[in-house]
Design a protein around this motif. Structure first.
Motif, PDB file in Angstrom:
ATOM      1  N   THR A  90      48.161  47.335  28.941  1.00 20.26           N
ATOM      2  CA  THR A  90      49.449  47.557  29.582  1.00 20.26           C
ATOM      3  C   THR A  90      49.920  46.283  30.266  1.00 20.26           C
ATOM      4  O   THR A  90      49.131  45.377  30.550  1.00 20.26           O
ATOM      5  N   ASN A  91      51.226  46.238  30.525  1.00 15.39           N
ATOM      6  CA  ASN A  91      51.805  45.128  31.274  1.00 15.39           C
ATOM      7  C   ASN A  91      51.366  45.250  32.728  1.00 15.39           C
ATOM      8  O   ASN A  91      51.598  46.272  33.370  1.00 15.39           O
ATOM      9  N   SER A  92      50.717  44.216  33.261  1.00 18.56           N
ATOM     10  CA  SER A  92      50.161  44.300  34.613  1.00 18.56           C
ATOM     11  C   SER A  92      51.237  44.360  35.686  1.00 18.56           C
ATOM     12  O   SER A  92      50.956  44.732  36.827  1.00 18.56           O
ATOM     13  N   VAL A  93      52.484  44.009  35.351  1.00 22.99           N
ATOM     14  CA  VAL A  93      53.577  44.036  36.329  1.00 22.99           C
ATOM     15  C   VAL A  93      54.347  45.351  36.241  1.00 22.99           C
ATOM     16  O   VAL A  93      54.542  46.045  37.235  1.00 22.99           O
ATOM     17  N   THR A  94      54.768  45.705  35.025  1.00 22.39           N
ATOM     18  CA  THR A  94      55.602  46.893  34.852  1.00 22.39           C
ATOM     19  C   THR A  94      54.792  48.161  34.616  1.00 22.39           C
ATOM     20  O   THR A  94      55.285  49.262  34.834  1.00 22.39           O
ATOM     21  N   GLY A  95      53.566  48.009  34.136  1.00 20.29           N
ATOM     22  CA  GLY A  95      52.763  49.175  33.802  1.00 20.29           C
ATOM     23  C   GLY A  95      53.098  49.764  32.449  1.00 20.29           C
ATOM     24  O   GLY A  95      52.467  50.730  32.020  1.00 20.29           O
ATOM     25  N   GLY A  96      54.086  49.190  31.759  1.00 17.86           N
ATOM     26  CA  GLY A  96      54.477  49.684  30.449  1.00 17.86           C
ATOM     27  C   GLY A  96      53.631  49.097  29.337  1.00 17.86           C
ATOM     28  O   GLY A  96      52.749  48.263  29.555  1.00 17.86           O
ATOM     29  N   VAL A 104      51.088  38.668  31.741  1.00 11.10           N
ATOM     30  CA  VAL A 104      49.698  39.075  31.930  1.00 11.10           C
ATOM     31  C   VAL A 104      49.552  40.546  31.550  1.00 11.10           C
ATOM     32  O   VAL A 104      50.312  41.395  32.018  1.00 11.10           O
ATOM     33  N   GLY A 105      48.591  40.819  30.681  1.00 13.68           N
ATOM     34  CA  GLY A 105      48.305  42.192  30.284  1.00 13.68           C
ATOM     35  C   GLY A 105      46.987  42.657  30.869  1.00 13.68           C
ATOM     36  O   GLY A 105      46.055  41.866  31.040  1.00 13.68           O
ATOM     37  N   ARG A 106      46.923  43.931  31.197  1.00 10.16           N
ATOM     38  CA  ARG A 106      45.686  44.518  31.739  1.00 10.16           C
ATOM     39  C   ARG A 106      44.982  45.310  30.650  1.00 10.16           C
ATOM     40  O   ARG A 106      45.534  46.243  30.070  1.00 10.16           O
ATOM     41  N   ILE A 107      43.737  44.937  30.384  1.00 11.39           N
ATOM     42  CA  ILE A 107      42.926  45.581  29.354  1.00 11.39           C
ATOM     43  C   ILE A 107      41.950  46.538  30.035  1.00 11.39           C
ATOM     44  O   ILE A 107      41.195  46.137  30.916  1.00 11.39           O
ATOM     45  N   VAL A 108      41.986  47.803  29.633  1.00 11.82           N
ATOM     46  CA  VAL A 108      41.071  48.812  30.175  1.00 11.82           C
ATOM     47  C   VAL A 108      40.267  49.392  29.014  1.00 11.82           C
ATOM     48  O   VAL A 108      40.840  49.874  28.030  1.00 11.82           O
ATOM     49  N   ALA A 109      38.933  49.329  29.125  1.00 10.36           N
ATOM     50  CA  ALA A 109      38.054  49.840  28.077  1.00 10.36           C
ATOM     51  C   ALA A 109      37.178  50.948  28.643  1.00 10.36           C
ATOM     52  O   ALA A 109      36.551  50.779  29.697  1.00 10.36           O
ATOM     53  N   ASN A 110      37.142  52.087  27.952  1.00  9.61           N
ATOM     54  CA  ASN A 110      36.280  53.203  28.320  1.00  9.61           C
ATOM     55  C   ASN A 110      35.015  53.167  27.466  1.00  9.61           C
ATOM     56  O   ASN A 110      35.093  53.110  26.232  1.00  9.61           O
ATOM     57  N   VAL A 111      33.861  53.206  28.129  1.00  7.13           N
ATOM     58  CA  VAL A 111      32.568  53.117  27.446  1.00  7.13           C
ATOM     59  C   VAL A 111      31.832  54.446  27.620  1.00  7.13           C
ATOM     60  O   VAL A 111      31.611  54.900  28.743  1.00  7.13           O
ATOM     61  N   ARG A 112      31.453  55.051  26.493  1.00 10.12           N
ATOM     62  CA  ARG A 112      30.757  56.339  26.499  1.00 10.12           C
ATOM     63  C   ARG A 112      29.283  56.141  26.151  1.00 10.12           C
ATOM     64  O   ARG A 112      28.939  55.356  25.275  1.00 10.12           O
ATOM     65  N   LEU A 132      36.775  34.346  25.091  1.00  9.87           N
ATOM     66  CA  LEU A 132      36.296  35.200  26.177  1.00  9.87           C
ATOM     67  C   LEU A 132      37.264  35.124  27.357  1.00  9.87           C
ATOM     68  O   LEU A 132      37.564  34.047  27.864  1.00  9.87           O
ATOM     69  N   VAL A 133      37.767  36.293  27.799  1.00  8.50           N
ATOM     70  CA  VAL A 133      38.724  36.333  28.908  1.00  8.50           C
ATOM     71  C   VAL A 133      38.209  37.131  30.103  1.00  8.50           C
ATOM     72  O   VAL A 133      38.857  37.164  31.150  1.00  8.50           O
ATOM     73  N   GLY A 134      37.055  37.773  29.967  1.00  9.87           N
ATOM     74  CA  GLY A 134      36.536  38.532  31.103  1.00  9.87           C
ATOM     75  C   GLY A 134      35.185  39.151  30.806  1.00  9.87           C
ATOM     76  O   GLY A 134      34.868  39.483  29.661  1.00  9.87           O
ATOM     77  N   THR A 135      34.370  39.277  31.851  1.00  7.31           N
ATOM     78  CA  THR A 135      33.060  39.922  31.762  1.00  7.31           C
ATOM     79  C   THR A 135      32.895  40.863  32.947  1.00  7.31           C
ATOM     80  O   THR A 135      33.171  40.478  34.083  1.00  7.31           O
ATOM     81  N   GLY A 147      32.073  55.411  31.513  1.00  5.39           N
ATOM     82  CA  GLY A 147      32.370  54.350  32.466  1.00  5.39           C
ATOM     83  C   GLY A 147      33.518  53.512  31.934  1.00  5.39           C
ATOM     84  O   GLY A 147      33.900  53.627  30.765  1.00  5.39           O
ATOM     85  N   TYR A 148      34.100  52.662  32.793  1.00  7.37           N
ATOM     86  CA  TYR A 148      35.209  51.840  32.327  1.00  7.37           C
ATOM     87  C   TYR A 148      35.188  50.483  33.015  1.00  7.37           C
ATOM     88  O   TYR A 148      34.607  50.309  34.089  1.00  7.37           O
ATOM     89  N   ILE A 149      35.826  49.522  32.362  1.00  8.11           N
ATOM     90  CA  ILE A 149      36.023  48.194  32.943  1.00  8.11           C
ATOM     91  C   ILE A 149      37.472  47.791  32.702  1.00  8.11           C
ATOM     92  O   ILE A 149      38.164  48.379  31.857  1.00  8.11           O
ATOM     93  N   GLN A 150      37.935  46.791  33.444  1.00 10.64           N
ATOM     94  CA  GLN A 150      39.259  46.245  33.191  1.00 10.64           C
ATOM     95  C   GLN A 150      39.214  44.729  33.359  1.00 10.64           C
ATOM     96  O   GLN A 150      38.437  44.194  34.144  1.00 10.64           O
ATOM     97  N   CYS A 151      40.045  44.056  32.580  1.00 10.09           N
ATOM     98  CA  CYS A 151      40.164  42.607  32.684  1.00 10.09           C
ATOM     99  C   CYS A 151      41.602  42.221  32.352  1.00 10.09           C
ATOM    100  O   CYS A 151      42.284  42.928  31.599  1.00 10.09           O
ATOM    101  N   ASP A 152      42.068  41.128  32.932  1.00 14.84           N
ATOM    102  CA  ASP A 152      43.433  40.652  32.733  1.00 14.84           C
ATOM    103  C   ASP A 152      43.425  39.402  31.864  1.00 14.84           C
ATOM    104  O   ASP A 152      42.501  38.585  31.925  1.00 14.84           O
ATOM    105  N   ALA A 153      44.478  39.254  31.066  1.00 19.55           N
ATOM    106  CA  ALA A 153      44.589  38.091  30.190  1.00 19.55           C
ATOM    107  C   ALA A 153      46.056  37.764  29.980  1.00 19.55           C
ATOM    108  O   ALA A 153      46.917  38.650  30.019  1.00 19.55           O
ATOM    109  N   VAL A 154      46.349  36.477  29.765  1.00 21.77           N
ATOM    110  CA  VAL A 154      47.707  36.027  29.457  1.00 21.77           C
ATOM    111  C   VAL A 154      47.902  36.094  27.947  1.00 21.77           C
ATOM    112  O   VAL A 154      47.142  35.492  27.186  1.00 21.77           O
ATOM    113  N   PHE A 155      48.931  36.816  27.519  1.00 20.31           N
ATOM    114  CA  PHE A 155      49.192  36.996  26.096  1.00 20.31           C
ATOM    115  C   PHE A 155      50.247  36.000  25.627  1.00 20.31           C
ATOM    116  O   PHE A 155      51.189  35.682  26.357  1.00 20.31           O
TER     117      PHE A 155
END
Length: 239
Positions: A90-96, A104-112, A132-135, A147-155
């Motif tokens: 999602t867009n880290s500013v607008t949430g869209g 900047v986009g926000r990446i959210v990954a769900n791990v099962r 690599l943009v985040g750990t 569980g989940y993690i999130q990381c931000d990256a410039v697209f």
């Protein structure tokens, strides 16, 4: 032939051992085991343990007159099985969901954890087009848990980019399946419209300013050409 000394079995799964039993003095042999989940049938010993740990299983062969037995240690393990269940961007500013070039986009990954064992210290890496943009680390995921993690990256765009999430990249967690730890998604990055938006805004401001000045000029002109002030005639009384 004799039994192996030990065998490993994952909890929830089954293991099979082929046994060749021969008695020259009898054709009516009875094979039994000391565990209800160790069953012999048609030359196959099937093991379906129900709890973790080391379990000794005694297999006995009897011809009615004599018995012969051997013991095998069944080592029952409980491993986790980590998968990347979903990835959202999602867009880290607008949430869209729309991301423009340079945003900047926000990446959210769900791990099962779909394994029978719990997992601790789950390391997750985020990649954007192979970089690599985040750990992040998920402290604990129980069996069946999420569980989940999130990381931000410039697209960068306008183009499509690939986001890749990798779980347990170091291989430090023992899993029943090590081939399902990666998930990739594609995202379309749109051309930035900031310059156009600024141009439109500046144009609107100019129009409003011109309209305001025009209204002021019209008002001043109306005052100039309007009727003069009404004067009261002077009357001098005679004495």
């Amino acid at each position: 032939e004799g039994l192996p000394m030990s065998i490993y079995v994952e909890i929830g799964e089954a293991a099979s051992l082929e046994l060749q039993i021969y008695d020259p003095d009898s054709e009516s042999l009875v094979i039994t085991s000391s565990r209800s989940w160790a069953i012999f049938s048609e030359g196959i010993l099937s093991l379906t343990p129900v709890e973790t740990g080391v379990h000794s299983v005694e297999v006995t062969v009897s011809d009615g007159n004599s018995e012969y037995s051997e013991i095998i240690d069944v080592i029952v393990t409980s491993k986790s099985d980590l998968i990347v269940e979903s990835v959202s961007i999602t867009n880290s500013v607008t949430g869209g969901s729309m991301i423009l070039d340079g945003q900047v986009g926000r990446i959210v990954a769900n791990v099962r954890n779909q394994g029978m064992g719990d997992a601790s210290g789950v390391e997750v890496r985020c990649y954007l087009d192979g970089a690599l943009v985040g750990t992040s680390t998920i402290g604990y995921i129980s069996s069946g848990g999420l569980g989940y993690i999130q990381c931000d990256a410039v697209f960068q765009g306008p183009s499509s980019q690939i986001v890749r999430i990798e779980v347990d990249y170091s291989g430090s967690i023992l899993e029943t399946d090590e081939s399902n730890n990666v998930k990739e998604v594609e995202i379309i990055v749109h051309e930035s419209g900031n310059g156009e938006e600024r141009g439109i805004g500046e144009g609107n401001d100019t129009v409003l300013l011109a309209m305001g000045i025009g209204i002021m000029i019209i008002c001043l002109a109306a005052l100039q050409i309007g009727p003069g002030r009404v004067r009261k005639p002077f009357r001098k009384d005679r004495k």
